[in-house]
Design a protein around this motif. Structure first.
Motif, PDB file in Angstrom:
ATOM      1  N   UNK A 103       0.842  -1.210   0.000  1.00  9.41           N
ATOM      2  CA  UNK A 103       0.000   0.000   0.000  1.00  9.41           C
ATOM      3  C   UNK A 103       0.874   1.256   0.000  1.00  9.41           C
ATOM      4  N   UNK A 104       1.909   1.241   0.846  1.00 10.35           N
ATOM      5  CA  UNK A 104       2.784   2.407   0.932  1.00 10.35           C
ATOM      6  C   UNK A 104       3.584   2.607  -0.355  1.00 10.35           C
ATOM      7  N   UNK A 105       4.005   1.519  -0.977  1.00 13.33           N
ATOM      8  CA  UNK A 105       4.751   1.641  -2.235  1.00 13.33           C
ATOM      9  C   UNK A 105       3.875   2.203  -3.351  1.00 13.33           C
ATOM     10  N   UNK A 106       2.603   1.806  -3.363  1.00 11.87           N
ATOM     11  CA  UNK A 106       1.681   2.348  -4.372  1.00 11.87           C
ATOM     12  C   UNK A 106       1.560   3.861  -4.223  1.00 11.87           C
ATOM     13  N   UNK A 107       1.389   4.314  -2.991  1.00 11.40           N
ATOM     14  CA  UNK A 107       1.303   5.749  -2.730  1.00 11.40           C
ATOM     15  C   UNK A 107       2.627   6.423  -3.047  1.00 11.40           C
ATOM     16  N   UNK A 108       3.731   5.782  -2.695  1.00 12.04           N
ATOM     17  CA  UNK A 108       5.052   6.360  -2.939  1.00 12.04           C
ATOM     18  C   UNK A 108       5.284   6.610  -4.422  1.00 12.04           C
ATOM     19  N   UNK A 109       4.940   5.640  -5.255  1.00 13.34           N
ATOM     20  CA  UNK A 109       5.150   5.810  -6.695  1.00 13.34           C
ATOM     21  C   UNK A 109       4.270   6.923  -7.266  1.00 13.34           C
ATOM     22  N   UNK A 110       3.016   6.964  -6.830  1.00 10.78           N
ATOM     23  CA  UNK A 110       2.115   8.013  -7.326  1.00 10.78           C
ATOM     24  C   UNK A 110       2.586   9.385  -6.873  1.00 10.78           C
ATOM     25  N   UNK A 111       3.016   9.489  -5.625  1.00  4.80           N
ATOM     26  CA  UNK A 111       3.484  10.774  -5.105  1.00  4.80           C
ATOM     27  C   UNK A 111       4.736  11.244  -5.839  1.00  4.80           C
ATOM     28  N   UNK A 112       5.702  10.340  -6.008  1.00  5.94           N
ATOM     29  CA  UNK A 112       6.941  10.769  -6.657  1.00  5.94           C
ATOM     30  C   UNK A 112       6.705  11.107  -8.122  1.00  5.94           C
ATOM     31  N   UNK A 113       5.804  10.387  -8.774  1.00  6.96           N
ATOM     32  CA  UNK A 113       5.469  10.727 -10.160  1.00  6.96           C
ATOM     33  C   UNK A 113       4.892  12.138 -10.242  1.00  6.96           C
ATOM     34  N   UNK A 114       4.087  12.504  -9.235  1.00  3.40           N
ATOM     35  CA  UNK A 114       3.505  13.842  -9.233  1.00  3.40           C
ATOM     36  C   UNK A 114       4.564  14.915  -9.003  1.00  3.40           C
ATOM     37  N   UNK A 115       5.381  14.762  -7.955  1.00  2.00           N
ATOM     38  CA  UNK A 115       6.336  15.822  -7.624  1.00  2.00           C
ATOM     39  C   UNK A 115       7.480  15.904  -8.618  1.00  2.00           C
ATOM     40  N   UNK A 116       7.681  14.866  -9.424  1.00  2.00           N
ATOM     41  CA  UNK A 116       8.750  14.903 -10.414  1.00  2.00           C
ATOM     42  C   UNK A 116       8.259  15.295 -11.802  1.00  2.00           C
ATOM     43  N   UNK A 117       6.958  15.563 -11.939  1.00  2.00           N
ATOM     44  CA  UNK A 117       6.433  15.998 -13.232  1.00  2.00           C
ATOM     45  C   UNK A 117       6.956  17.393 -13.557  1.00  2.00           C
TER      46      UNK A 117
END
Length: 226
Positions: A103-117
């Motif tokens: 669950x945490x990894x799913x959120x981690x990937x989505x969050x990092x994809x957002x902040x790195x856009x």
């Protein structure tokens, strides 16, 4: 339009709300938001005018003001829209059937994809410019973006605490620590344009999640992984 005068640290600008009247055209509102996100990303806050946003959206300036009140309110709405699109509330549902680390990894990937856009990196750089520092915009940005994300994530953590999977004394603090770990050196390198020698993102995120679990998983002291 000049940057609003500085206020006390942490104080947000008083936002002028859209005027009451006829129901707003949702399609026009969406077009204005998308135009605002593009213009703020390309030109920054101070060099983007409501006239430019109106022209980009194909509406009148009066329509822009009618929907969003002022430029500060439109900026806040653009940040909130971007965050909600990239990290919808559904992403932070407890999902008790999913293993905690997954669950945490799913959120981690989505969050990092957002902040790195590109849009997010540009926004981060805007917040660090001398013209913006000391203005109300950083507080507006924080409330519309990071504050909302940390709040919904804290609610997820609390449910996992209640289920006995996590042992956290200060859940809001743990939520902020999680996202700080995810950004870490990887995001700083991205903002600075210093990517040579950077660790693979997948490796970085997995290490951050594992560090978080070592600190807060209920049986972390036994080496067990949730």
């Amino acid at each position: 339009m000049s940057v609003p005068p500085a206020r006390k640290p942490g104080a947000a600008a008083p936002v002028r709300h859209a005027s009451p009247g006829r129901p707003k055209d949702l399609a026009k509102g969406a077009a204005i938001l998308e135009a605002a996100k593009r213009m703020f990303t390309v030109h920054g806050f101070d060099r983007t005018s409501m006239d430019q946003i109106a022209a980009e959206a194909g509406v009148s300036k009066l329509t822009v003001y009618s929907h969003f009140g002022d430029k500060e309110a439109l900026f806040a709405a653009a940040v909130k829209s971007h965050c909600e699109t990239q990290l919808p509330d559904a992403l932070f549902e407890a999902a008790p059937e999913m293993p905690l680390r997954e669950r945490l990894l799913t959120i981690a990937h989505a969050f990092f994809a957002m902040v790195s856009s590109p849009e997010a990196v540009a926004g981060h750089r805007i917040m660090c410019t001398p013209q913006i520092t000391g203005s109300p915009l950083p507080a507006i940005f924080w409330q519309a973006g990071p504050e909302r994300i940390q709040a919904v994530f804290a609610a997820l953590l609390q449910k996992r605490v209640d289920a006995g999977e996590l042992d956290i004394a200060d859940v809001p603090l743990a939520a902020s620590q999680f996202f700080a770990l995810l950004k870490g050196e990887a995001h700083a390198r991205l903002v600075f344009g210093c990517l040579k020698g950077a660790r693979p993102v997948e490796e970085h995120l997995a290490a951050a999640v594992d560090m978080f679990l070592r600190a807060y998983a209920h049986h972390a002291k036994d080496g067990a992984r949730a």
